[in-house]
Design a protein around this motif. Structure first.
Motif, PDB file in Angstrom:
ATOM      1  N   TYR A  44     -28.061 -16.525 -13.438  1.00 24.32           N
ATOM      2  CA  TYR A  44     -29.403 -16.014 -13.167  1.00 24.32           C
ATOM      3  C   TYR A  44     -30.316 -16.174 -14.381  1.00 24.32           C
ATOM      4  O   TYR A  44     -31.471 -16.583 -14.264  1.00 24.32           O
ATOM      5  N   ASN A  45     -29.784 -15.833 -15.546  1.00 24.19           N
ATOM      6  CA  ASN A  45     -30.604 -15.835 -16.751  1.00 24.19           C
ATOM      7  C   ASN A  45     -31.053 -17.243 -17.114  1.00 24.19           C
ATOM      8  O   ASN A  45     -32.216 -17.470 -17.474  1.00 24.19           O
ATOM      9  N   ALA A  46     -30.139 -18.208 -17.018  1.00 28.89           N
ATOM     10  CA  ALA A  46     -30.490 -19.589 -17.384  1.00 28.89           C
ATOM     11  C   ALA A  46     -31.528 -20.166 -16.429  1.00 28.89           C
ATOM     12  O   ALA A  46     -32.484 -20.826 -16.854  1.00 28.89           O
ATOM     13  N   VAL A  47     -31.349 -19.927 -15.126  1.00 31.35           N
ATOM     14  CA  VAL A  47     -32.314 -20.437 -14.147  1.00 31.35           C
ATOM     15  C   VAL A  47     -33.683 -19.803 -14.370  1.00 31.35           C
ATOM     16  O   VAL A  47     -34.716 -20.489 -14.344  1.00 31.35           O
ATOM     17  N   SER A  48     -33.711 -18.497 -14.614  1.00 29.09           N
ATOM     18  CA  SER A  48     -34.983 -17.794 -14.829  1.00 29.09           C
ATOM     19  C   SER A  48     -35.669 -18.288 -16.093  1.00 29.09           C
ATOM     20  O   SER A  48     -36.873 -18.575 -16.086  1.00 29.09           O
ATOM     21  N   ASN A  49     -34.909 -18.381 -17.182  1.00 32.15           N
ATOM     22  CA  ASN A  49     -35.484 -18.846 -18.449  1.00 32.15           C
ATOM     23  C   ASN A  49     -36.082 -20.238 -18.323  1.00 32.15           C
ATOM     24  O   ASN A  49     -37.219 -20.486 -18.722  1.00 32.15           O
ATOM     25  N   ARG A  50     -35.296 -21.169 -17.762  1.00 35.19           N
ATOM     26  CA  ARG A  50     -35.769 -22.548 -17.674  1.00 35.19           C
ATOM     27  C   ARG A  50     -36.962 -22.662 -16.726  1.00 35.19           C
ATOM     28  O   ARG A  50     -37.881 -23.444 -16.985  1.00 35.19           O
ATOM     29  N   SER A  51     -36.961 -21.903 -15.648  1.00 37.95           N
ATOM     30  CA  SER A  51     -38.091 -21.948 -14.710  1.00 37.95           C
ATOM     31  C   SER A  51     -39.389 -21.562 -15.396  1.00 37.95           C
ATOM     32  O   SER A  51     -40.410 -22.252 -15.264  1.00 37.95           O
ATOM     33  N   VAL A  52     -39.357 -20.460 -16.148  1.00 38.62           N
ATOM     34  CA  VAL A  52     -40.575 -19.980 -16.808  1.00 38.62           C
ATOM     35  C   VAL A  52     -40.939 -20.884 -17.983  1.00 38.62           C
ATOM     36  O   VAL A  52     -42.123 -21.154 -18.223  1.00 38.62           O
ATOM     37  N   GLU A  53     -39.953 -21.368 -18.718  1.00 41.88           N
ATOM     38  CA  GLU A  53     -40.233 -22.309 -19.814  1.00 41.88           C
ATOM     39  C   GLU A  53     -40.913 -23.569 -19.288  1.00 41.88           C
ATOM     40  O   GLU A  53     -41.879 -24.066 -19.879  1.00 41.88           O
ATOM     41  N   THR A  54     -40.415 -24.089 -18.174  1.00 38.33           N
ATOM     42  CA  THR A  54     -40.994 -25.305 -17.598  1.00 38.33           C
ATOM     43  C   THR A  54     -42.398 -25.043 -17.080  1.00 38.33           C
ATOM     44  O   THR A  54     -43.297 -25.882 -17.226  1.00 38.33           O
ATOM     45  N   LEU A  55     -42.605 -23.865 -16.470  1.00 35.58           N
ATOM     46  CA  LEU A  55     -43.947 -23.513 -16.007  1.00 35.58           C
ATOM     47  C   LEU A  55     -44.918 -23.424 -17.185  1.00 35.58           C
ATOM     48  O   LEU A  55     -46.054 -23.903 -17.099  1.00 35.58           O
ATOM     49  N   THR A  56     -44.474 -22.838 -18.286  1.00 33.69           N
ATOM     50  CA  THR A  56     -45.321 -22.725 -19.477  1.00 33.69           C
ATOM     51  C   THR A  56     -45.703 -24.114 -19.990  1.00 33.69           C
ATOM     52  O   THR A  56     -46.865 -24.370 -20.324  1.00 33.69           O
ATOM     53  N   GLN A  57     -44.736 -25.021 -20.044  1.00 35.96           N
ATOM     54  CA  GLN A  57     -45.021 -26.402 -20.468  1.00 35.96           C
ATOM     55  C   GLN A  57     -46.021 -27.057 -19.528  1.00 35.96           C
ATOM     56  O   GLN A  57     -46.933 -27.767 -19.961  1.00 35.96           O
ATOM     57  N   LEU A  58     -45.848 -26.794 -18.239  1.00 37.93           N
ATOM     58  CA  LEU A  58     -46.737 -27.381 -17.232  1.00 37.93           C
ATOM     59  C   LEU A  58     -48.161 -26.876 -17.406  1.00 37.93           C
ATOM     60  O   LEU A  58     -49.128 -27.655 -17.367  1.00 37.93           O
ATOM     61  N   VAL A  59     -48.313 -25.578 -17.618  1.00 37.07           N
ATOM     62  CA  VAL A  59     -49.649 -24.991 -17.803  1.00 37.07           C
ATOM     63  C   VAL A  59     -50.300 -25.523 -19.068  1.00 37.07           C
ATOM     64  O   VAL A  59     -51.476 -25.914 -19.071  1.00 37.07           O
ATOM     65  N   GLU A  60     -49.524 -25.554 -20.154  1.00 39.63           N
ATOM     66  CA  GLU A  60     -50.078 -25.999 -21.427  1.00 39.63           C
ATOM     67  C   GLU A  60     -50.435 -27.482 -21.437  1.00 39.63           C
ATOM     68  O   GLU A  60     -51.276 -27.913 -22.225  1.00 39.63           O
ATOM     69  N   SER A  61     -49.801 -28.242 -20.557  1.00 42.09           N
ATOM     70  CA  SER A  61     -50.096 -29.682 -20.489  1.00 42.09           C
ATOM     71  C   SER A  61     -51.226 -29.998 -19.522  1.00 42.09           C
ATOM     72  O   SER A  61     -51.493 -31.168 -19.231  1.00 42.09           O
ATOM     73  N   GLY A  62     -51.890 -28.953 -18.997  1.00 39.88           N
ATOM     74  CA  GLY A  62     -53.006 -29.170 -18.087  1.00 39.88           C
ATOM     75  C   GLY A  62     -52.606 -29.348 -16.650  1.00 39.88           C
ATOM     76  O   GLY A  62     -53.368 -29.881 -15.839  1.00 39.88           O
ATOM     77  N   GLY A  63     -51.394 -28.929 -16.288  1.00 42.01           N
ATOM     78  CA  GLY A  63     -50.950 -28.988 -14.894  1.00 42.01           C
ATOM     79  C   GLY A  63     -50.189 -30.233 -14.525  1.00 42.01           C
ATOM     80  O   GLY A  63     -49.875 -30.449 -13.350  1.00 42.01           O
ATOM     81  N   ARG A  64     -49.849 -31.059 -15.496  1.00 46.38           N
ATOM     82  CA  ARG A  64     -49.110 -32.290 -15.216  1.00 46.38           C
ATOM     83  C   ARG A  64     -48.031 -32.499 -16.258  1.00 46.38           C
ATOM     84  O   ARG A  64     -48.266 -32.331 -17.457  1.00 46.38           O
ATOM     85  N   LEU A  65     -46.829 -32.883 -15.807  1.00 49.57           N
ATOM     86  CA  LEU A  65     -45.773 -33.313 -16.706  1.00 49.57           C
ATOM     87  C   LEU A  65     -45.627 -34.825 -16.590  1.00 49.57           C
ATOM     88  O   LEU A  65     -46.053 -35.430 -15.603  1.00 49.57           O
ATOM     89  N   SER A  66     -45.014 -35.435 -17.588  1.00 49.79           N
ATOM     90  CA  SER A  66     -44.907 -36.899 -17.591  1.00 49.79           C
ATOM     91  C   SER A  66     -44.080 -37.399 -16.414  1.00 49.79           C
ATOM     92  O   SER A  66     -44.323 -38.488 -15.879  1.00 49.79           O
ATOM     93  N   ALA A  67     -43.084 -36.618 -15.991  1.00 47.29           N
ATOM     94  CA  ALA A  67     -42.245 -37.006 -14.851  1.00 47.29           C
ATOM     95  C   ALA A  67     -41.612 -35.756 -14.257  1.00 47.29           C
ATOM     96  O   ALA A  67     -41.402 -34.756 -14.953  1.00 47.29           O
ATOM     97  N   ARG A  68     -41.338 -35.813 -12.962  1.00 47.77           N
ATOM     98  CA  ARG A  68     -40.683 -34.674 -12.310  1.00 47.77           C
ATOM     99  C   ARG A  68     -39.244 -34.567 -12.812  1.00 47.77           C
ATOM    100  O   ARG A  68     -38.513 -35.553 -12.859  1.00 47.77           O
ATOM    101  N   THR A  69     -38.837 -33.358 -13.171  1.00 45.49           N
ATOM    102  CA  THR A  69     -37.481 -33.140 -13.678  1.00 45.49           C
ATOM    103  C   THR A  69     -36.707 -32.243 -12.726  1.00 45.49           C
ATOM    104  O   THR A  69     -37.291 -31.429 -12.003  1.00 45.49           O
TER     105      THR A  69
END
Length: 343
Positions: free
Chosen positions: A304-329
């Protein structure tokens, strides 16, 4: 004489003698203004008993800190637990999360996503219904709103997917059950509500064949999210058979297994690993109640903890990059086998 009622931030700025931009800056981040200014604002807040409308403030921004968390069925303790973890991580990251549940209804899922647009969210963390979802609607939503999928993957949708490796659940449970006793039969719903069930069945068949055993898949009738009752009724029908395909039953998920254990109790069957036991029962998910069943349930656990952490970390990266990542992961975390009394 009663103090004047302040209706909005403009009026508060005027009566406090502080500029509107400075007041707005304070409410966004109190530490961003000078200490003396902060003290003046806080004294004015006490004097005029004013509290800003945070929702209205967010609506006036191009980008808010609002984050939507959408799960398919919040009454399921599994989703309640992972949503709780994700909500805590969002708050730690500085977001303002709001939790929604579709309760198994694709129309409600679409309505939730549509209403989220009005909140101008920084992003959305979505665990979709899966096969019942309106895929075209979700695809369009993901293109318009920064979205991370978790738990259930819809191929190609959202900026990223974070979840558990369903194959690792099966590999660990099947390997253990075969080593410690009779190869298991797989117990599942004929029409599973969650798409992870199909991945688990496919992995079960593949693992059994790799070990040189014939797969035995038991499908029980039932639709919707009442898994315990479906498992119980399906178990009653199975246990009426003169000969079971195996005395070891591996359930697709813990909620089905809880229903299966209930049927065994009512039939007077002893479940466990000992020589005096009639059946062994194991499952997947490490449902929050699985340790409290009688007997306690052997299962493979989500991280649970790993999935939650990575989900929010990835969302933060997505927001900070202007809503786009270089590729879907796609990120999958392996399960962890938990041995308890049932197997």
């Amino acid at each position: 004489m009663a103090p004047r009622k302040i209706r909005n931030m403009e009026e508060f700025a005027a009566v406090s003698g502080i500029s509107r931009p400075t007041v707005s800056k304070y409410f966004n981040d109190p530490d961003s203004v000078r200490r003396s200014t902060r003290e003046r604002i806080e004294q004015a807040l006490e004097r005029f008993d004013y509290r800003p409308n945070i929702f209205a403030m967010n609506q006036n921004r191009k980008l808010t800190k609002n984050v939507g968390i959408v799960v398919p069925y919040l009454a399921d303790p599994f989703f309640a637990e992972i949503a709780r973890n994700i909500e805590e991580k969002c708050i730690e990251a500085g977001f303002r999360p709001t939790l929604y549940s579709a309760y198994g209804d694709p129309a409600q899922e679409a309505e939730i996503l549509d209403s989220l647009r009005a909140l101008k969210p920084a992003g959305v963390l979505l665990a979709p219904l899966g096969r019942d979802s309106d895929r075209s609607f979700i695809e369009k939503f993901c293109k318009d709103i920064p979205t991370i999928l978790f738990d259930s993957n819809l191929e190609g949708m959202g900026a990223a997917f974070v979840g558990s490796d369903n194959a690792s659940f099966i590999e660990q449970t099947v390997d253990y059950l075969c080593r410690s006793g009779e190869p298991p039969a797989f117990f599942e719903m004929r029409h599973p509500a969650n798409p992870n069930a199909n991945k688990r069945r496919i992995a079960y068949v593949k693992k059994m064949e790799s070990l040189g055993f014939e797969p035995q898949v038991i499908k029980v009738d039932g639709r919707g999210w009442g898994f315990e009752e479906i498992g119980r009724e399906g178990a009653f029908k199975l246990l009426e058979q003169p000969r079971l395909p195996s005395r070891t039953i591996l359930c697709s998920n813990d909620r089905l297994a809880i229903g299966f254990l209930s049927a065994c109790y009512e039939k007077g069957l002893r479940v466990g690993l000992g020589d005096d036991c009639d059946l062994r029962v194991a499952s997947h998910d490490d449902h929050p109640f699985s340790k409290f069943t009688c007997p306690s349930l052997t299962t493979a656990a989500h991280d649970y903890n790993a999935v939650s952490n990575r989900s929010v970390e990835t969302l933060t990266q997505l927001v900070e990059s202007g809503g786009r990542l270089s590729a879907r992961t796609e990120t999958l975390f392996p399960a962890r086998l938990i041995l308890r009394s049932s197997a």
